[in-house]
Structure formats: structure tokens, C-alpha cells
Scaffold this active site. Sequence first.
Site, short mmCIF file in Angstrom:
data_model
loop_
_atom_site.label_atom_id
_atom_site.label_comp_id
_atom_site.label_asym_id
_atom_site.label_seq_id
_atom_site.Cartn_x
_atom_site.Cartn_y
_atom_site.Cartn_z
N GLY A 129 8.50 -1.30 10.23
CA GLY A 129 9.63 -2.19 10.23
C GLY A 129 9.38 -3.56 9.67
N ARG A 168 -3.47 -8.74 6.90
CA ARG A 168 -2.02 -8.90 7.11
C ARG A 168 -1.62 -8.42 8.50
NH1 ARG A 168 2.34 -5.33 6.39
NH2 ARG A 168 0.77 -3.78 5.85
N HIS A 171 -3.77 0.67 2.05
CA HIS A 171 -2.36 0.50 2.41
C HIS A 171 -1.72 -0.74 1.78
CE1 HIS A 171 1.14 1.04 4.92
NE2 HIS A 171 0.99 -0.13 5.50
N GLU A 176 3.79 -3.72 17.45
CA GLU A 176 2.68 -3.26 16.59
C GLU A 176 1.46 -4.11 16.86
OE1 GLU A 176 4.00 -2.91 12.52
OE2 GLU A 176 5.41 -1.33 13.03
N LEU A 219 7.40 -6.73 4.52
CA LEU A 219 8.81 -6.69 4.09
C LEU A 219 9.42 -8.08 4.24
CD1 LEU A 219 10.03 -3.28 5.67
CD2 LEU A 219 9.48 -3.72 3.28
N HIS A 228 -4.91 1.06 6.26
CA HIS A 228 -4.15 1.40 7.47
C HIS A 228 -5.00 2.36 8.29
CE1 HIS A 228 -0.95 2.65 10.14
NE2 HIS A 228 -0.19 1.70 9.64
N ARG A 285 -5.59 -4.62 12.65
CA ARG A 285 -5.64 -3.39 11.86
C ARG A 285 -7.02 -3.11 11.28
NH1 ARG A 285 -0.51 -2.41 8.05
NH2 ARG A 285 0.47 -2.01 10.04
C1 SIN Z 1 3.40 0.90 9.84
O1 SIN Z 1 4.49 1.37 10.11
O2 SIN Z 1 2.38 1.06 10.51
C2 SIN Z 1 3.28 0.08 8.61
C3 SIN Z 1 3.75 -1.27 8.90
C4 SIN Z 1 3.07 -2.21 7.98
O3 SIN Z 1 2.22 -1.82 7.20
O4 SIN Z 1 3.36 -3.39 8.08
#
Ligand code: SIN
Length: 513
Positions: free
Chosen positions: A45, A364, A329, A109, A370, A224, A268
Amino acid sequence: MGSVIVVGTGIAGLVAALEASRTHDVTLVTKSELAESNTKYAQGGIAAALFDDDSVESHIEDTLRVGAGLNSRRAVEVLCSEGPDRVRDLIRLGVAFDREHGELARGREAAHSSSRILHAGGDATGAAIEAALVLAVRESAARVIEYAFVKDLVVSDGRVVGVDVIAPAVGARRLEADSVILASGGAGQLYRHTTNPIVTTGDGAAVALRAGAVLSDVEFYQFHPTSLAVPGNFLISEAVRGEGAVLLDADGRRFMTDWHPDGELAPRDVVARGIARQMAAQGGVPVLLDATALGASFLAERFPGITGVCREHGLDWGSEPIPVTPAAHYWMGGVRTDEWGRTSLPGLFAVGEVACTGVHGANRLASNSLLESLVFAWRSVGMLGQPWPDTAALDDVAPIPSSDTRADLAVTFTRRELQQLMWDEAGLFRSGEQLEHAAEQLGRWSPDDSGSVTAQENANLLDLSRVIVNAAIAREESRGAHYRSDFPITRPPFARHLEWAELAPARKVTVPC
Ligand code: SIN
């Protein structure tokens, strides 16, 4: 009326084209079809401080903490403070973010201190945004040229004044405009395993570099943690772990808490390296993501896309853990810009993943990309037609070793060979020895000269690989997504950006944060 060419049709390109079309003559160019881009595949998102129990300050702090000391604080402040209004613009445009009891639903997240991730269609956030923006662009005055590959930028008297494209329908063609906005996305195809679609060959950054624009932070590539361990590396959103799924080793033991107190929701890079180490310890066998405690019906409703893809691969993730592995990613580096998307080359803007605004630093924060595209694409349009500021002085340039190519020894290469080399030697774990080996190999390769789009994409990947590897050699420390096994700690003297201009010989500039 001024004119602008926008390159790329992810969220950044579509927003820029849409906004600019209100005041400018816009030509929107994409190398595939209008609706194809990395944006379309975004699941988790878009993060924004839109809720009463959250704050812009908290979003800023989370972004800075994850960026490991390399963010531009001003760019982060712009991102987090303007983000909520830009998300409201998307809602007005018709993006139907998911709701619960009439209120915007929100997910969590990794490394966010608050649940602030909006999603749409469960795990189809990018597709929902892309669809709404494509519709709006089609209704706008922007002229769209699909299947047009941008081969190079046109520079005249030190200013970017257009692009040279190859389009199967019209052949080679020069398009001219007062300004060019690059929004051509990332470069996931640099790596053997990536969550990115096939179009992500880093073309925008490569043409900008060739034209003389400054690239920054290129050594920081985000992997990722969880892609499905099947060909294609389908993304398994971080939001799944945000909902409570856990990572298990081959014996069914949770292992991430060995590496970080936040376990599966550590930053991450920490999770991705934890998984990679665990996979190495168990002979390369993927680790398992166990979401069964969430229940099959919740999973099907909240993550319909992932549920469908699991099913296609014969996996029932409601009743059994699924195999996952890290994959390339997101590229934090790119064409260096100011807070208005302006690059070091007058007339050239860069927005979205192709740009390095300084928002992400060395790593990041999930679901900030986005938002970055949205905010900075919108801002760049405000600067069209304005005088260009003084660009970065390149006086402190130092030559660096290992970037020379040996034309006399050059051999052609396949994309798969390049991707494997980058995965093995310049991936999640890097060492000076591996990187020097990669630099030598990259120096021996030359792209085939067939002139095909594939050959030119490969040439772009080769150019970017060389710069990334050189930057990774120069950064003798570990920070964020860049991990050097021979320099495993963060070293204060390296709290600065490495910037690159001109391709051959590559030149390095260091800039304090
Ligand atoms: C995800 O849905 O894990 C990707 C989100 C992102 O890369 O910011």
C-alpha cells in the site's frame, strides 16, 4: 503553452502527466502499454499519516530511522507532510482504498511505529491506483505514445530538450519539448531474482547518466524479504507479516528474533539478511512463512491476489506455511534531484523510483515509494517553466579505479549472466573481493550491437551494474541495504552520499548529508 515529455507510466509518470496536462502540452511515452508498470504490482500500500493517533512527525522519524543516516531530512519532511493531501487527491480521483466500518482501513508494515498503510482491493493497491490514473490520463489532453523505447536524451547547449525513441510503429524518432520528466521506474532486472516486472531495466537512470546527470546512492538496492520461492518470485507483501504471519526455519522454529528484537517486523534489510543467512544454514532451502494462524477466510479476503497465486502453485497458505526467499525489489539510488524533482541537468526532472530525492537514504521504509512518487511528481509539475537553479558543482571529482572497460577484450553477455553475477557478487551480502571480481567481469562485457530494444536494455543494465559495483566498492562499510561482509559495521566517515557523473571513466563525488 510550454511542452513536456513524460517518460514512464507508473504512478509517478501518470500523476506528472495528468497534472501537467492542465497547463502544458504533454506527451507521455512508455515502452510497454499504458497500464504496465511496477506500480501495478504494488501490494502492501501507501503510507501516510492520515489518522488521529498518528502524526507527520512520527512518520518522519520512522523514515529517518530506517534510512540509516543517509536521508535528506528536508525531503523526508516534504514527503511526510505533503503526503496526506496527495493521498486525499487520489481518493477524490476515484481510488477506492479499502474501508472498515466506513473508515479507511489501515495495515501495518515493518518498522512503522503506527498502522498507517492504506490498501485497496486487499493486496491490489498498486493496480487500483494505476487503473484510476490511467482512466484520468485517457480523459486528459495528454498525448500517449505506447511501445516507445527511450534510447537517449537529447541535450542541446547543456539543456535537455527531448528524447530519441524507437517505436515499432514509427521507427526511430526524435521528440522535442521544453522539459523532460523521467518517471521510468527502477531496475529490478539487474538481479537474478526480483519482484519487479520485465520492463524494469533501469533505462531512465542509464540515459540520464549517459547525458551527464548526477546519480546518487546507487549502491543501495533493497531486497524484499519475502517473495514466493517459485519462478517469477511473486511478492508476498510485508503486510502479511504486519497481520501476524511468522517466519520459520526448516525445523519449524521462529528464527528472526535471533537477529532483531522486532523479529519479522524488523527493518526490511535486517529481515532479508536474516532469511538469507538461515537459507544458507539450511543448504539453500527457502524458509517458510506461516500465515495459518490468520485463518483461510481472512487471508482470502485480505490478500486475494496472493491467495490466488499460491493456489496456482498448488499451495494452500491457509493451512500450510509457504516457501519464501528474498528478491531484489527497490532501488534507493537513482538520478539525484532536489525537492522539486530537478536533476543536475537543466530541463531534466526525475520522479519516482528512477530518482534519488534522498527520501529513502540507505534503506526504504515499506510503502513509502508510492507516496514518494505521488508527492514529488506533483511538485515537479509546479517547477515546469521556472528558471533552473545552480546545479551541483563537480569540482571535487576524484577518479576511481576498476571502471575502465577493455574494448580489446570485450565479449558479449546474456542478460541472465549479468543478473546472476549481480545476484552472486553485488546482492544482499557483498565483499571487496566479490565486488572486484564483478567489476572485472563487467569490464570485459559489451552489449551486442544489433540495435534491438533488448540489446539496448542490456546495455543500460550493464552501465548501471558498473556504477553500482563501483559505488559498492567505494563504500567500505555496512549501512542500510548495503552490507559488506568485510566491513560489517557502519562507519561514521561514510555518512555521506556517493555521487556519480559521466559514464566512462566513471567519476565519483562525495557529498556530506
Ligand atoms: C509490500 O507489500 O510488502 C511491498 C510494499 C513496499 O515495497 O513498499
